[in-house]
Write a protein that holds these residues in place. Structure first.
Motif, PDB file in Angstrom:
ATOM      1  N   GLU A   1       0.825  -1.217   0.000  1.00  0.00           N
ATOM      2  CA  GLU A   1       0.000   0.000   0.000  1.00  0.00           C
ATOM      3  C   GLU A   1       0.849   1.252   0.000  1.00  0.00           C
ATOM      4  O   GLU A   1       0.465   2.284  -0.574  1.00  0.00           O
ATOM      5  CB  GLU A   1      -0.924  -0.025   1.209  1.00  0.00           C
ATOM      6  CG  GLU A   1      -1.972   1.068   1.223  1.00  0.00           C
ATOM      7  CD  GLU A   1      -2.963   0.918   2.345  1.00  0.00           C
ATOM      8  OE1 GLU A   1      -3.881   1.759   2.440  1.00  0.00           O
ATOM      9  OE2 GLU A   1      -2.833  -0.033   3.126  1.00  0.00           O
ATOM     10  N   GLY A   2       2.007   1.167   0.597  1.00  0.00           N
ATOM     11  CA  GLY A   2       2.930   2.301   0.610  1.00  0.00           C
ATOM     12  C   GLY A   2       4.220   1.927  -0.095  1.00  0.00           C
ATOM     13  O   GLY A   2       4.336   0.860  -0.716  1.00  0.00           O
ATOM     14  N   PRO A   3       5.249   2.788  -0.057  1.00  0.00           N
ATOM     15  CA  PRO A   3       6.528   2.492  -0.703  1.00  0.00           C
ATOM     16  C   PRO A   3       7.172   1.235  -0.137  1.00  0.00           C
ATOM     17  O   PRO A   3       7.014   0.907   1.037  1.00  0.00           O
ATOM     18  CB  PRO A   3       7.373   3.725  -0.408  1.00  0.00           C
ATOM     19  CG  PRO A   3       6.398   4.801  -0.091  1.00  0.00           C
ATOM     20  CD  PRO A   3       5.241   4.125   0.575  1.00  0.00           C
ATOM     21  N   VAL A   4       7.888   0.540  -0.990  1.00  0.00           N
ATOM     22  CA  VAL A   4       8.611  -0.642  -0.547  1.00  0.00           C
ATOM     23  C   VAL A   4       9.694  -0.241   0.438  1.00  0.00           C
ATOM     24  O   VAL A   4       9.917  -0.892   1.457  1.00  0.00           O
ATOM     25  CB  VAL A   4       9.226  -1.364  -1.751  1.00  0.00           C
ATOM     26  CG1 VAL A   4      10.061  -2.547  -1.311  1.00  0.00           C
ATOM     27  CG2 VAL A   4       8.140  -1.799  -2.718  1.00  0.00           C
ATOM     28  N   THR A   5      10.362   0.834   0.144  1.00  0.00           N
ATOM     29  CA  THR A   5      11.391   1.365   1.032  1.00  0.00           C
ATOM     30  C   THR A   5      11.523   2.856   0.790  1.00  0.00           C
ATOM     31  O   THR A   5      11.148   3.365  -0.274  1.00  0.00           O
ATOM     32  CB  THR A   5      12.752   0.659   0.797  1.00  0.00           C
ATOM     33  OG1 THR A   5      13.733   1.208   1.679  1.00  0.00           O
ATOM     34  CG2 THR A   5      13.208   0.844  -0.634  1.00  0.00           C
ATOM     35  N   THR A   6      12.046   3.558   1.765  1.00  0.00           N
ATOM     36  CA  THR A   6      12.283   5.002   1.637  1.00  0.00           C
ATOM     37  C   THR A   6      13.771   5.308   1.619  1.00  0.00           C
ATOM     38  O   THR A   6      14.159   6.471   1.757  1.00  0.00           O
ATOM     39  CB  THR A   6      11.626   5.740   2.807  1.00  0.00           C
ATOM     40  OG1 THR A   6      12.148   5.245   4.053  1.00  0.00           O
ATOM     41  CG2 THR A   6      10.115   5.581   2.777  1.00  0.00           C
ATOM     42  N   GLU A   7      14.590   4.259   1.410  1.00  0.00           N
ATOM     43  CA  GLU A   7      16.034   4.432   1.378  1.00  0.00           C
ATOM     44  C   GLU A   7      16.588   3.877   0.076  1.00  0.00           C
ATOM     45  O   GLU A   7      16.119   2.839  -0.410  1.00  0.00           O
ATOM     46  CB  GLU A   7      16.690   3.716   2.570  1.00  0.00           C
ATOM     47  CG  GLU A   7      16.233   4.242   3.933  1.00  0.00           C
ATOM     48  CD  GLU A   7      16.857   3.470   5.071  1.00  0.00           C
ATOM     49  OE1 GLU A   7      17.571   2.468   4.789  1.00  0.00           O
ATOM     50  OE2 GLU A   7      16.645   3.843   6.232  1.00  0.00           O
ATOM     51  N   VAL A   8      17.573   4.551  -0.470  1.00  0.00           N
ATOM     52  CA  VAL A   8      18.189   4.115  -1.700  1.00  0.00           C
ATOM     53  C   VAL A   8      19.668   4.462  -1.671  1.00  0.00           C
ATOM     54  O   VAL A   8      20.067   5.546  -1.228  1.00  0.00           O
ATOM     55  CB  VAL A   8      17.507   4.744  -2.933  1.00  0.00           C
ATOM     56  CG1 VAL A   8      17.606   6.270  -2.915  1.00  0.00           C
ATOM     57  CG2 VAL A   8      18.093   4.183  -4.223  1.00  0.00           C
TER      58      VAL A   8
ATOM     59  N   GLU B   1       1.794   1.193 -15.328  1.00  0.00           N
ATOM     60  CA  GLU B   1       2.342   1.673 -14.059  1.00  0.00           C
ATOM     61  C   GLU B   1       1.647   0.910 -12.935  1.00  0.00           C
ATOM     62  O   GLU B   1       0.418   0.931 -12.813  1.00  0.00           O
ATOM     63  CB  GLU B   1       2.096   3.170 -13.888  1.00  0.00           C
ATOM     64  CG  GLU B   1       2.675   3.754 -12.622  1.00  0.00           C
ATOM     65  CD  GLU B   1       4.183   3.843 -12.623  1.00  0.00           C
ATOM     66  OE1 GLU B   1       4.775   3.943 -11.538  1.00  0.00           O
ATOM     67  OE2 GLU B   1       4.785   3.814 -13.720  1.00  0.00           O
ATOM     68  N   PRO B   2       2.412   0.194 -12.105  1.00  0.00           N
ATOM     69  CA  PRO B   2       1.771  -0.501 -10.983  1.00  0.00           C
ATOM     70  C   PRO B   2       1.085   0.485 -10.036  1.00  0.00           C
ATOM     71  O   PRO B   2       1.429   1.670  -9.972  1.00  0.00           O
ATOM     72  CB  PRO B   2       2.930  -1.217 -10.297  1.00  0.00           C
ATOM     73  CG  PRO B   2       4.021  -1.268 -11.307  1.00  0.00           C
ATOM     74  CD  PRO B   2       3.861  -0.039 -12.146  1.00  0.00           C
ATOM     75  N   ARG B   3       0.130  -0.041  -9.279  1.00  0.00           N
ATOM     76  CA  ARG B   3      -0.584   0.755  -8.282  1.00  0.00           C
ATOM     77  C   ARG B   3      -0.609  -0.010  -6.966  1.00  0.00           C
ATOM     78  O   ARG B   3      -0.469  -1.236  -6.954  1.00  0.00           O
ATOM     79  CB  ARG B   3      -2.010   1.034  -8.748  1.00  0.00           C
ATOM     80  CG  ARG B   3      -2.109   1.877 -10.014  1.00  0.00           C
ATOM     81  CD  ARG B   3      -3.551   2.077 -10.407  1.00  0.00           C
ATOM     82  NE  ARG B   3      -3.663   2.777 -11.689  1.00  0.00           N
ATOM     83  CZ  ARG B   3      -4.835   3.014 -12.298  1.00  0.00           C
ATOM     84  NH1 ARG B   3      -5.976   2.615 -11.731  1.00  0.00           N
ATOM     85  NH2 ARG B   3      -4.848   3.661 -13.451  1.00  0.00           N
ATOM     86  N   PRO B   4      -0.794   0.724  -5.883  1.00  0.00           N
ATOM     87  CA  PRO B   4      -0.886   0.030  -4.594  1.00  0.00           C
ATOM     88  C   PRO B   4      -2.032  -0.975  -4.591  1.00  0.00           C
ATOM     89  O   PRO B   4      -3.094  -0.745  -5.189  1.00  0.00           O
ATOM     90  CB  PRO B   4      -1.115   1.159  -3.593  1.00  0.00           C
ATOM     91  CG  PRO B   4      -0.556   2.377  -4.251  1.00  0.00           C
ATOM     92  CD  PRO B   4      -0.809   2.190  -5.716  1.00  0.00           C
ATOM     93  N   LEU B   5      -1.785  -2.103  -3.931  1.00  0.00           N
ATOM     94  CA  LEU B   5      -2.763  -3.174  -3.746  1.00  0.00           C
ATOM     95  C   LEU B   5      -3.145  -3.882  -5.042  1.00  0.00           C
ATOM     96  O   LEU B   5      -4.146  -4.600  -5.077  1.00  0.00           O
ATOM     97  CB  LEU B   5      -4.027  -2.637  -3.055  1.00  0.00           C
ATOM     98  CG  LEU B   5      -3.810  -1.989  -1.681  1.00  0.00           C
ATOM     99  CD1 LEU B   5      -5.132  -1.489  -1.117  1.00  0.00           C
ATOM    100  CD2 LEU B   5      -3.152  -2.971  -0.728  1.00  0.00           C
ATOM    101  N   ASP B   6      -2.359  -3.720  -6.089  1.00  0.00           N
ATOM    102  CA  ASP B   6      -2.597  -4.537  -7.287  1.00  0.00           C
ATOM    103  C   ASP B   6      -2.415  -6.011  -6.938  1.00  0.00           C
ATOM    104  O   ASP B   6      -1.507  -6.393  -6.186  1.00  0.00           O
ATOM    105  CB  ASP B   6      -1.622  -4.165  -8.399  1.00  0.00           C
ATOM    106  CG  ASP B   6      -2.056  -2.922  -9.156  1.00  0.00           C
ATOM    107  OD1 ASP B   6      -3.182  -2.456  -8.944  1.00  0.00           O
ATOM    108  OD2 ASP B   6      -1.241  -2.434  -9.976  1.00  0.00           O
TER     109      ASP B   6
END
Length: 617
Positions: free
Chosen positions: A242-249, A599-604
């Motif tokens: 539902e949210g980002p996989v990660t917030t670090e890169v 483009e993927p979307r959350p909860l696909d």
């Protein structure tokens, strides 16, 4: 009176007898010539006591007709076979002998040839009865009282020219006669039969019996066609977070340190703000870290290690955590690193990007930075960005690929050489390949990819970059670049990018601001969504080659359903299956569908179905 009557009677009888004798030959001749055109056949008259009165005429000599001989047929000369002696076997007369028989090569009757030498030349010389024709008279030359009637002898018919017979067919060749072995007796049975022995054992010229020939084996019937394969269907379901996989890169720049790309390195990193601003939350919303890895060999002090200009220069540049820096400071420091990174001495000045990355992942520096949560962080996504204007030295060229090294623009001691059956290689690169690249195995890009997966685990990981991607756009014109003759497609780097499901921007375009912005969007996609899914490694996914095609295809299907229940058109995305790792990568198709890229979307909801072949008994 009586005597007068007696003399008249005698005279009358004598007259009648004379008339009778004179008329008898004419009657006989009339009988023989009764039919018009019929040949005159001499007929023997009955015996008479005396010859007719008058002198005996001499028999004229008749010229015998010329014998009719067959036309020359190309065969041997005719052979005359005698049939009967001219002498009368009864001793009572001299008959016309039988005509000799003429034998020729053709099986046609031939008119007999009469021999007239058997007739006496004169009447006085005749010892038998001969009938002679002279004009209309018939003279009988028989003077002996014991003459017996003789059979009529027909005269020889008039010669008729016979048509030339057709040439005879060639006589067949006589069948070869097998030589007879005098030592061998004809056996009552075949001496070569099983259980029999030859009758003559000691004959030196006796041929041996032929060896028994075993009957040809009957080939077994062809095996029945294999049964049609039976597959078992399996599937897994995944959900986009539902949210980002990660917030670090973590951003790792792997750079070619040769002089030919000095300006491009600097120009590219000057556009760093374009990349950072595409991250979720902008320049301060995502925690990012940046490092520079020179493409050096293990013999270089910088090979497989992050580069710092000096002791005061930081190995890792970042916006959060310890030693926080602003985006402007980070950009300036990164430009300096690119300007000061040294070129390697030898090895074509530093074109071993794959080997340097592999050594970094396996070295101690990466593990130390990870444990300190400085770089290569456990919870961060990893973006590897290659910057190069040539191929990687460890790349193994395939048939049909050709290096672009031009020996005309190099010293005379750097002539192009042949390597692995391909001509036109830089001799320095060939030496470096032989010395360092065996550590990466047969497929260097696959070896590096597996090291990346091992290091990052389940976290998003991509390899991308800015390299030459198209032969048609690689600049090779003199004057556009000081090192125009060395520009080449980034082989090796592009193959690694494809394994991670990524691509590169073409350096030939020159608009590095657009290129860096694209890399920022690509990085954001990796942070927000999952596009790589794992089928259990124990599953053997069935792979078939469709009829009429030479490309194998994995029996894998993907369906994507939005959170509201609508299904995504399958033509809007494409599937990449890795047979060795059972990874399924879902990427947007190259052509927009309904004006938009996938483009993927959350909860696909992603359903992956694959087929496993069931072994048949």
């Amino acid at each position: 009176m009586g005597s007068v009557k007696h003399r008249r009677a005698v005279w009358l009888l004598s007259l009648m007898l004379g008339v009778t004798l004179l008329a008898l030959p004419a009657c006989q001749k009339a009988k023989m010539t009764k039919k018009e055109g019929a040949p005159r056949v001499p007929k023997v008259q009955p015996d008479q006591d005396s010859a007719p009165p008058g002198p005996v005429p001499v028999q004229p000599q008749r010229t015998p007709p010329a014998p009719v001989r067959p036309a020359n047929t190309g065969s041997a000369s005719p052979i005359v076979l005698p049939t009967q002696s001219p002498a009368d076997p009864r001793g009572g007369g001299h008959e016309v002998p039988d005509a000799p028989t003429v034998v020729t090569g053709a099986s046609q009757p031939v008119r007999p040839i009469f021999d007239t030498s058997a007739h006496p030349p004169t009447v006085a010389a005749a010892q038998t009865r001969v009938v002679i024709y002279r004009g209309e008279e018939v003279i009988d030359t028989c003077r002996r009282p014991d003459c017996r009637p003789q059979p009529a002898v027909p005269p020889a018919p008039a010669p008729v020219a016979a048509p030339a017979p057709p040439p005879p067919p060639p006589a067949p060749a006589p069948a070869p006669v097998a030589p007879v072995n005098p030592c061998e007796q004809p056996p009552p049975v075949d001496p070569c039969d099983r259980g029999e022995r030859p009758l003559v054992e000691d004959c030196p010229n006796r041929p041996p019996c032929p060896a028994e020939v075993a009957p040809a084996p009957v080939p077994p019937p062809p095996p029945p066609p294999p049964p049609a394969p039976v597959y078992q269907s399996k599937h897994l379901e995944f959900r986009q977070p539902e949210g980002p996989v990660t917030t670090e890169v973590d951003l790792l720049f792997v750079v070619d340190t040769s002089t030919s790309i000095f300006h491009e390195r600097k120009w590219i990193v000057e556009q760093l703000p374009r990349l950072i601003r595409q991250l979720p939350g902008g320049e301060n919303g995502t925690s990012y870290r940046i490092g520079v890895l020179p493409a050096h060999s293990p013999d270089s002090p910088h090979g497989g290690k992050l580069f710092a200009i000096n002791g005061r220069d930081r190995l890792v540049l970042g916006n959060k955590g310890r030693d926080t820096m602003t985006l402007e400071q980070i950009t300036k420091a990164l430009v300096e690193k690119m300007k000061k990174v040294p070129a390697e001495k030898g090895n074509d000045a530093g074109e071993l990007g794959l080997l340097s990355l592999y050594n970094f992942l396996k070295g101690s520096q990466a593990q130390t930075l990870k444990s300190m949560d400085e770089f290569m962080r456990a919870n961060a996504a990893l973006m590897v960005i290659f910057v190069a204007d040539e191929n990687d030295i460890c790349y193994k060229y395939k048939p049909g690929e050709q290096p672009s090294y031009d020996e005309r623009y190099h010293p005379k001691n750097r002539k192009a050489v042949e390597f692995n059956g391909i001509k036109g290689f830089d001799p320095i690169e060939v030496e470096a390949h032989k010395k360092y690249c065996p550590a990466l195995g047969e497929v260097p890009e696959r070896t590096v990819y597996e090291a990346l997966r091992e290091f990052k685990g389940e976290q998003p990981m991509r390899a991308t970059g800015i390299v030459y991607t198209n032969l048609a756009t690689v600049p090779h014109e003199k004057g556009t670049d000081q090192y125009f003759d060395e520009n080449e497609i980034g082989r090796g780097y592009l193959e690694l990018m494809a394994l991670t499901g990524s691509t590169a921007m073409d350096m030939a375009l020159g608009n590095f601001d657009v290129a860096m912005e694209f890399l920022g969007k690509f990085t954001t996609h990796a942070l927000r969504y999952i596009d790589k899914f794992q089928i259990p490694a124990s599953e053997r996914v069935a792979i078939v080659t469709p009829e009429g095609s030479d490309r194998p295809r994995a029996l894998v299907e993907v369906t994507i359903e939005r959170a509201d229940g609508t299904k995504v058109p399958p033509e809007s995305y494409r599937i990449v299956f890795d047979e060795k790792t059972n990874e399924v990568l879902i990427l947007p198709s190259d052509t927009p569908v309904q004006g938009r890229l996938f483009e993927p979307r959350p909860l696909d909801k992603i359903t992956i179905t694959w087929q496993v072949e069931i072994p048949q008994p």
